[in-house]
Design an enzyme around this catalytic site. Structure first.
Site, short mmCIF file in Angstrom:
data_model
loop_
_atom_site.label_atom_id
_atom_site.label_comp_id
_atom_site.label_asym_id
_atom_site.label_seq_id
_atom_site.Cartn_x
_atom_site.Cartn_y
_atom_site.Cartn_z
N ASP A 186 -12.71 0.92 -44.73
CA ASP A 186 -11.58 1.66 -45.26
C ASP A 186 -10.49 1.29 -44.11
O ASP A 186 -10.45 1.56 -42.92
CB ASP A 186 -11.47 2.78 -45.38
CG ASP A 186 -9.95 3.62 -45.82
OD1 ASP A 186 -9.28 3.07 -45.29
OD2 ASP A 186 -10.31 4.65 -46.44
N HIS A 187 -9.64 0.10 -44.32
CA HIS A 187 -8.95 -0.63 -43.22
C HIS A 187 -8.04 0.57 -42.42
O HIS A 187 -7.71 0.36 -41.27
CB HIS A 187 -8.45 -1.98 -43.50
CG HIS A 187 -7.02 -1.55 -44.29
ND1 HIS A 187 -6.80 -1.57 -45.64
CD2 HIS A 187 -5.49 -1.42 -43.82
CE1 HIS A 187 -5.76 -1.37 -45.98
NE2 HIS A 187 -4.85 -1.40 -44.84
N LYS A 211 -8.65 -15.35 -45.75
CA LYS A 211 -7.58 -16.05 -44.88
C LYS A 211 -6.73 -15.29 -43.99
O LYS A 211 -6.16 -15.75 -42.96
CB LYS A 211 -6.90 -16.74 -46.07
CG LYS A 211 -5.75 -17.72 -45.41
CD LYS A 211 -4.88 -18.37 -46.71
CE LYS A 211 -4.41 -17.39 -47.60
NZ LYS A 211 -3.50 -18.40 -48.43
N HIS A 264 -7.55 5.70 -48.31
CA HIS A 264 -6.85 5.77 -47.29
C HIS A 264 -6.10 7.25 -46.88
O HIS A 264 -6.49 7.57 -45.64
CB HIS A 264 -5.60 4.88 -47.38
CG HIS A 264 -6.04 3.42 -47.84
ND1 HIS A 264 -7.25 2.94 -47.26
CD2 HIS A 264 -5.50 2.20 -48.46
CE1 HIS A 264 -7.20 1.54 -47.75
NE2 HIS A 264 -6.17 1.31 -48.50
N ASP A 268 -7.96 -14.51 -50.11
CA ASP A 268 -6.79 -14.21 -49.53
C ASP A 268 -7.14 -13.19 -48.44
O ASP A 268 -6.42 -13.52 -47.40
CB ASP A 268 -5.80 -13.77 -50.43
CG ASP A 268 -4.47 -13.86 -50.02
OD1 ASP A 268 -3.93 -14.73 -49.57
OD2 ASP A 268 -3.73 -12.27 -49.64
N GLU A 326 5.50 2.18 -49.04
CA GLU A 326 5.74 0.81 -48.84
C GLU A 326 6.97 0.34 -49.48
O GLU A 326 7.57 0.76 -50.60
CB GLU A 326 4.43 -0.03 -49.69
CG GLU A 326 3.07 0.24 -49.18
CD GLU A 326 1.99 -0.16 -49.99
OE1 GLU A 326 1.61 -1.29 -49.65
OE2 GLU A 326 1.63 0.56 -51.08
N LYS A 336 -13.05 -1.93 -50.54
CA LYS A 336 -13.11 -1.18 -51.59
C LYS A 336 -12.39 -2.01 -52.82
O LYS A 336 -11.94 -3.03 -52.57
CB LYS A 336 -11.88 -0.04 -51.28
CG LYS A 336 -10.50 -0.56 -51.15
CD LYS A 336 -9.52 0.60 -50.86
CE LYS A 336 -8.02 0.08 -50.62
NZ LYS A 336 -7.31 -0.25 -51.96
N VAL A 369 -22.08 -16.88 -58.08
CA VAL A 369 -22.70 -15.57 -57.92
C VAL A 369 -23.58 -15.27 -59.25
O VAL A 369 -24.35 -14.47 -59.03
CB VAL A 369 -21.64 -14.43 -57.91
CG1 VAL A 369 -20.93 -14.73 -56.64
CG2 VAL A 369 -21.01 -14.30 -59.16
N LYS A 389 -7.29 1.32 -37.97
CA LYS A 389 -5.85 1.39 -37.13
C LYS A 389 -6.04 2.18 -35.94
O LYS A 389 -6.57 3.20 -35.81
CB LYS A 389 -4.86 2.16 -38.01
CG LYS A 389 -4.39 1.21 -39.21
CD LYS A 389 -3.51 1.66 -40.20
CE LYS A 389 -3.07 1.03 -41.56
NZ LYS A 389 -2.46 -0.28 -41.10
#
Length: 512
Positions: free
Chosen positions: A179-180, A17, A242, A14, A218, A150, A88, A184
């Protein structure tokens, strides 16, 4: 940019994608991919190259911030992709992959520069890294880099074990821990905000700042992540990585040079200055919560324990609030408050800097003022606001808080994964987590995990669609503060203006 081969483990997943393929496509459109850049996708599906490319194209259609308006441009992008079916646990599959990669490098005239991207479940890290080494994939004449998502361990001991494994194949400078939040735009702007504005440099210290609040709330629940999330919780999923990374980016002292090593050194120094928590004292600085049934947007939603895939009676945390003290010269005595939660009333990632009242110590008047605030909105809206005081027209000793707001134009702005993948291709690790940062984060978190395991921190329930448990409000009230509301960037972040005026007038009348 050097020609290279990207080997993507988890190509059918996911994350690939929704994030990785759209990011690569937009880098391709912006000519930020090397001309010689080949992508191998690995997974257990019985796909061929044609089927793989069809699915990548569908990903672009569904999730890219820019459409594939030019068919020739899209086809040129898809030509970069090849698929290799891989188990794997099977060494022979890695040997076959090496043959295909070498054949592609020779066919396209590419140097042996290889990027290994592990977009897989953490239990697959060990066999993949081991087989990369044993198969010879990691023995290159050029450079090699490992990109890893992560979680970087479940606790301090497992994080150290994972790092030892990675370090047996890759040098630290070859490991890019994603670490997305560090991708940002507003997080990457924190250093620039202080560095290029002398007025902020002057007040970026404990003499002027009362507290700092970092929120990542969230509105969604656990959704399809039940198996992972019920083992991780908000403390591992959000706080350890984060939020502590955002804290470090905000509070670190400016590096003399802008190199990745300098930034990592400053972040490490900041994280090392966080006052340790003892598990026996964790309850005094940590609030742990879990959402109960409630309503979101007028629609009823179930409690966390009633979500599909969640164990009956789970004590997992979906909300964490924390008070962190930093024992260094600049931040001594300034509390940093962190909070994150699911099924909250608002979706927002925000930093609020509350400044001290300048009239508190230096004035003998009865002037009534609201705190000055600096608000940095990281997402979903991006912007910067100042809350300042001006004279009220009707009352001599009452000031009105006013907002100066900048709303960032988000059209055409690269998304976080674009920034991070571009940095990795260029070998720039400025916005990735270095091992010593990760280790220090786990060292601070470890006593909290132990306190949770021993039920030293009560699990507080909060209604879905609320602002979290009441105990989180009391955490700040103990220090004389309160959480600033999570309203939109166009609204007053503190409270309704009429409510504020009524309160100030009442205080004024009482003072008379």
């Amino acid at each position: 940019m050097n020609a290279a081969t990207l080997l993507l483990f988890g190509a059918t997943g996911d994350l690939a994608k929704r994030k990785i393929y759209p990011a690569l496509f937009n880098l391709h459109l912006d000519r930020k991919l090397p001309a010689g850049f080949s992508i191998f996708g690995m997974g257990r599906s019985a796909w061929n190259d044609t089927e793989f490319r069809r699915r990548v194209a569908q990903s672009i259609s569904d999730f890219s911030r820019r459409p594939a308006a030019d068919e020739a441009e899209l086809n040129a992008f898809l030509e970069r992709f090849r698929f290799c079916r891989l188990n794997v646990a099977a060494p022979e599959d890695f040997a076959r992959l090496l043959e295909q990669v070498r054949a592609s490098e020779q066919e396209l005239g590419l140097a042996e520069n290889r990027m290994f991207y592990l977009s897989v479940a953490p239990e697959l890290f060990e066999p993949i890294v081991r087989h990369i080494h044993e198969s010879g994939l990691s023995r290159v004449s050029g450079w090699k880099r490992l990109l890893i998502e992560k979680p970087f361990g479940r606790d301090l001991a497992s994080a150290r074990a994972l790092n030892a494994l990675l370090g047996s194949v890759f040098r630290e400078e070859e490991i890019f821990r994603i670490d997305h939040y560090l991708g940002k735009r507003m997080v990457q702007n924190l250093q620039k905000l202080e560095y290029t504005n002398p007025m902020l440099q002057a007040v970026w210290k404990n003499q002027y700042i009362a507290n700092v609040q970092i929120t990542a709330s969230e509105t969604v629940g656990v959704e399809e992540r039940a198996a992972y999330y019920d083992e991780a919780g908000a403390i591992r999923d959000m706080v350890q990585n984060h939020l502590l990374q955002v804290l470090a980016m905000f509070a670190m002292q400016l590096p003399r040079r802008g190199t990745a090593a300098d930034m990592a050194d400053k972040k490490r120094a900041l994280l090392a200055s966080m006052r340790p928590l003892l598990k026996e004292e964790a309850e005094r600085s940590i609030v742990r919560g879990q959402y109960a049934a409630g309503a979101m947007g007028g629609e009823p939603v179930p409690a966390y324990r009633d979500e599909p895939g969640i164990e009956e009676g789970s004590s997992n945390d979906t909300y964490i609030a924390a008070r962190i003290m930093i024992d260094d010269y600049f931040w001594q005595g300034v509390p940093f408050y962190l909070r994150t939660g699911k099924r909250m009333a608002k979706k927002a990632t925000r930093i609020v800097v509350e400044f001290k009242d300048p009239l508190d110590k230096y004035s003998r008047t009865n002037e009534l003022t609201a705190p000055n605030l600096l608000i940095i909105d990281i997402g979903p809206h991006e912007g910067i606001s100042f809350q300042l005081n001006v004279k009220d027209g009707q009352h001599r000793f009452i000031s009105d808080p006013v907002r100066l707001h900048y709303a960032a134009d988000q059209s055409g702005v690269p998304e976080a994964y674009e920034n991070l993948i571009e940095g990795a291709i260029q070998g720039d690790a400025a916005f990735f987590a270095r091992w010593d940062e990760v280790e220090l984060s786990w060292q601070w978190i470890q006593p909290v995990l132990e306190a949770f395991a021993e039920n030293r921190v009560p699990l507080r329930f909060y209604e879905a669609g609320s602002d979290g448990p009441e105990a989180a409000q009391r955490l700040l009230e103990e220090d004389g503060f309160h959480w600033w509301a999570l309203t939109g960037p166009e609204a007053d972040p503190s409270r309704d203006a009429d409510e504020y005026r009524t309160e100030r007038e009442a205080v004024y009348e009482a003072a008379r």
